[in-house]
Design a protein around this motif. Structure first.
Motif, PDB file in Angstrom:
ATOM      1  N   PRO A 235       0.837  -1.205   0.000  1.00 36.32           N
ATOM      2  CA  PRO A 235       0.000   0.000   0.000  1.00 36.32           C
ATOM      3  C   PRO A 235       0.871   1.254   0.000  1.00 36.32           C
ATOM      4  N   LEU A 236       0.698   2.089  -1.034  1.00 37.77           N
ATOM      5  CA  LEU A 236       1.437   3.344  -1.121  1.00 37.77           C
ATOM      6  C   LEU A 236       0.493   4.502  -0.831  1.00 37.77           C
ATOM      7  N   MET A 237       0.850   5.316   0.144  1.00 35.52           N
ATOM      8  CA  MET A 237       0.098   6.526   0.457  1.00 35.52           C
ATOM      9  C   MET A 237       0.541   7.632  -0.504  1.00 35.52           C
ATOM     10  N   SER A 238      -0.348   8.583  -0.764  1.00 41.35           N
ATOM     11  CA  SER A 238      -0.031   9.644  -1.715  1.00 41.35           C
ATOM     12  C   SER A 238      -0.352  11.016  -1.127  1.00 41.35           C
ATOM     13  N   LEU A 239       0.580  11.968  -1.348  1.00 42.32           N
ATOM     14  CA  LEU A 239       0.409  13.331  -0.839  1.00 42.32           C
ATOM     15  C   LEU A 239       0.917  14.330  -1.861  1.00 42.32           C
ATOM     16  N   LYS A 240       0.090  15.315  -2.190  1.00 48.73           N
ATOM     17  CA  LYS A 240       0.508  16.428  -3.049  1.00 48.73           C
ATOM     18  C   LYS A 240       0.549  17.688  -2.205  1.00 48.73           C
ATOM     19  N   GLU A 241       1.728  18.303  -2.107  1.00 47.84           N
ATOM     20  CA  GLU A 241       1.879  19.416  -1.173  1.00 47.84           C
ATOM     21  C   GLU A 241       3.167  20.175  -1.473  1.00 47.84           C
ATOM     22  N   ASN A 242       3.295  21.383  -0.915  1.00 53.30           N
ATOM     23  CA  ASN A 242       4.567  22.104  -0.932  1.00 53.30           C
ATOM     24  C   ASN A 242       5.429  21.567   0.209  1.00 53.30           C
ATOM     25  N   LEU A 243       6.570  20.978  -0.144  1.00 48.90           N
ATOM     26  CA  LEU A 243       7.407  20.309   0.850  1.00 48.90           C
ATOM     27  C   LEU A 243       8.877  20.588   0.581  1.00 48.90           C
ATOM     28  N   GLU A 299       6.561  22.351  -4.800  1.00 47.34           N
ATOM     29  CA  GLU A 299       5.306  21.615  -4.884  1.00 47.34           C
ATOM     30  C   GLU A 299       5.553  20.290  -5.582  1.00 47.34           C
ATOM     31  N   GLY A 300       4.940  19.246  -5.070  1.00 39.35           N
ATOM     32  CA  GLY A 300       5.123  17.943  -5.691  1.00 39.35           C
ATOM     33  C   GLY A 300       4.290  16.879  -5.023  1.00 39.35           C
ATOM     34  N   THR A 301       4.440  15.656  -5.493  1.00 38.09           N
ATOM     35  CA  THR A 301       3.705  14.507  -4.956  1.00 38.09           C
ATOM     36  C   THR A 301       4.689  13.474  -4.438  1.00 38.09           C
ATOM     37  N   VAL A 302       4.435  12.986  -3.266  1.00 35.50           N
ATOM     38  CA  VAL A 302       5.244  11.911  -2.700  1.00 35.50           C
ATOM     39  C   VAL A 302       4.343  10.717  -2.423  1.00 35.50           C
TER      40      VAL A 302
END
Length: 415
Positions: A235-243, A299-302
Motif C-alpha cells: 500500500p502506497l500513500m499519496s500526498l501532493k503538497e509544498n514540501l 510543490e510535488g507529490t510523494v
C-alpha cells in the motif's frame, strides 16, 4: 518504474531527524532545574550522536528482509550512562566509539541533560518520551558518584532486584512496556542471568501526526521492487503538497514535517542508477549536514509505503568493531560503577525498535539495554535450575551405594 529499492535507510533517516529536531521526556520527568547544565550543552554531542548512527548503519546486521531500523540516540544515552562507571582503557575506548574525545564525564552528562531538556516535545501533535532505568542485583551497590550522576543528569530510576525472583524480569519488562506505550514488550527473559550485576536501559517513544496528513482514499496497492529483482504489492500513500525537496544525480529526497514542524521524516529514494548500498556509503556526517541545508520547498507529490516494522539487534560485535573491545572482556575497568571488587564487564548490548508509518503520522519506539555481569555470583545465593532440555537421572540406594536405575531422558512423556 523505480526498481530494487528497500526503505531501511528511510527508517534510519527518521531517527536521525528525531535526534536533530526534538528528543525529550514527559513533563513529569524532565531533568530537575536543580541540576547544573547549560541550555545549549547538547550541541557538544549532537554531531557525535549522528556519527554513531552512521557508524552503526555501515556494519549493523540486517533483518531477514534486509531492513535496518536503529536508534543512535538510545544507544548513545545508554553508553553515556555506562561511561560514568568506566575507567582506564575501557573508558578511552568507549569515548572513541561515542566520538567524545576531549569531553570529560561531567561535560558529557551535562550535554545529555541539556539534550533531554532542551528538545522536549509534548504537544497535541508530537509526543516524545525518554526514560532511563538502572536495575542492580541486590547483592551489589553502586558507587555513590555513579548513582548520583545517572539520577541527576539522566533522570534514571534505580531499582534493586533479586535476580533469582521471576518477578524481577517481569518488573523490567513492565517498565519497558510502559516507557514505549506497549510497542516493545520485552527486553529480558526469565530467568535473568545468574551473573547479572546491573542492567542499564534507555527507552525512547515517539508519536507524531503529519502536518499534512495523507488521504486514506488515495492509498492504493502498487508494485514495489525488491533488491533481488522480484516485486510485491504494497500500500502506497499519496500526498501532493509544498514540501522541502532535494534532488541530486544519485537520489531524490523529501522532508515530511510533523505537527508544527518540530520534527520531520526525511525520505531518501536512490535513483535507478544508484543502489541503496551505494547510497548508504554516501551517508557521511558531512554529506548529511550539507543535504539538510540544500532542501528547498517545492510543490510535488510523494508516494510512501504504509508499513510497520520491528527490528532487534545484538550490538556486541558491532561495538567491538567500532573500537571498544575491552568493555566486553573480564579485564574491563568499571571500578567507578559498583563498590564491590572483582571483574565486571559488558555481557550484551541489545536494541529493539518499532515503527508504524500510516496516513495520520508515525509511531516509533526504541529500547537499548546494557547487561553488566561478573565472574561468579556471591556465595550462599539460591540456585535456579530449569529442566527444559534432555536430562539424565539415577536412582541409588544410599546405604549401599547401589545404582537401581539410570535414565537418559530426551523426550519425557505422560502415559
Amino acid at each position: 518504474m523505480l526498481k530494487k529499492i528497500i526503505f531501511s535507510l528511510i527508517f534510519f533517516s527518521f531517527i536521525l531527524t528525531a535526534v536533530g529536531c526534538g528528543l525529550g521526556t514527559p513533563s513529569d520527568s524532565v531533568i530537575s532545574s536543580d541540576v547544573d547544565f547549560g541550555k545549549k550543552d547538547y550541541q557538544k554531542v549532537v554531531s557525535a550522536n549522528n556519527q554513531l548512527g552512521l557508524d552503526l548503519l555501515s556494519i549493523a546486521e540486517r533483518d531477514q528482509n534486509g531492513n535496518i531500523f536503529i536508534s543512535p540516540a538510545s544507544l548513545f544515552m545508554a553508553l553515556s550512562m555506562v561511561y560514568n562507571g568506566a575507567d582506564g582503557t575501557t573508558k578511552e575506548e568507549i569515548s572513541e566509539v561515542l566520538k567524545i574525545k576531549g569531553i570529560d564525564t561531567t561535560e558529557l552528562n551535562k550535554a545529555n541533560a541539556s539534550l533531554i531538556t532542551s528538545l522536549y516535545q509534548n504537544s497535541k501533535s508530537v509526543q516524545i518520551r525518554i526514560a532511563n532505568s538502572i536495575w542492580i542485583n541486590e547483592d551489589f551497590h553502586f558507587q555513590p558518584e555513579f548513582s548520583q550522576n545517572t539520577q541527576d543528569y539522566f533522570n534514571a530510576e534505580i531499582e534493586e532486584i533479586d535476580i533469582f525472583d521471576s518477578k524481577s524480569a517481569e518488573m523490567i519488562n513492565d517498565w519497558v512496556k510502559k516507557s514505549t506505550n506497549n510497542k516493545i514488550e520485552e527486553i529480558v527473559e526469565s530467568p535473568l542471568n545468574p551473573d547479572l550485576v546491573a542492567l542499564l536501559i534507555n527507552a525512547i517513544y515517539f508519536n507524531g501526526d503529519w502536518k499534512f496528513e495523507f488521504d486514506k482514499k488515495q492509498t492504493k496497492d502498487r508494485t514495489f521492487y525488491l533488491n533481488d529483482g522480484t516485486a510485491k504489492e504494497v500500500p502506497l500513500m499519496s500526498l501532493k503538497e509544498n514540501l522541502p525537496y532535494l534532488e541530486t544525480e544519485h537520489f531524490q529526497a523529501v522532508s515530511l514535517p510533523y505537527g508544527d514542524e518540530e520534527m520531520s521524516m526525511n525520505v531518501y529514494l536512490p535513483k535507478e542508477n544508484t543502489s541503496l548500498a551505494e547510497f548508504e556509503k554516501m551517508m557521511t556526517n558531512s554529506n548529511w549536514e550539507k543535504w539538510n541545508e540544500d532542501f528547498r520547498e517545492e510543490e510535488g507529490t510523494v508516494m510512501l509505503p504504509k508499513f510497520k516494522l520491528q527490528y532487534e539487534v545484538l550490538l556486541n560485535e558491532t561495538l567491538k568493531g567500532l573500537g571498544m573491545p575491552t568493555a566486553f572482556k573480564k579485564t574491563a575497568d568499571f571500578t567507578k560503577m559498583v563498590e564491590e571488587s572483582g571483574p565486571l564487564w559488558i555481557n550484551s548490548v541489545k536494541q529493539k525498535t518499532y515503527i508504524d508509518v500510516n496516513e495520520k503520522g508515525t509511531e516509533a519506539a526504541a529500547v537499548t539495554s546494557v547487561e553488566m555481569v561478573t565472574e561468579s555470583a556471591p556465595a550462599n545465593r539460591p540456585f535456579y535450575m530449569e529442566v527444559n532440555r534432555p536430562f539424565f537421572i539415577s536412582i541409588t540406594d544410599n546405604l549401599t551405594g547401589t545404582i537401581l536405575f539410570l535414565g537418559s531422558i530426551s523426550n519425557p512423556q505422560e502415559l
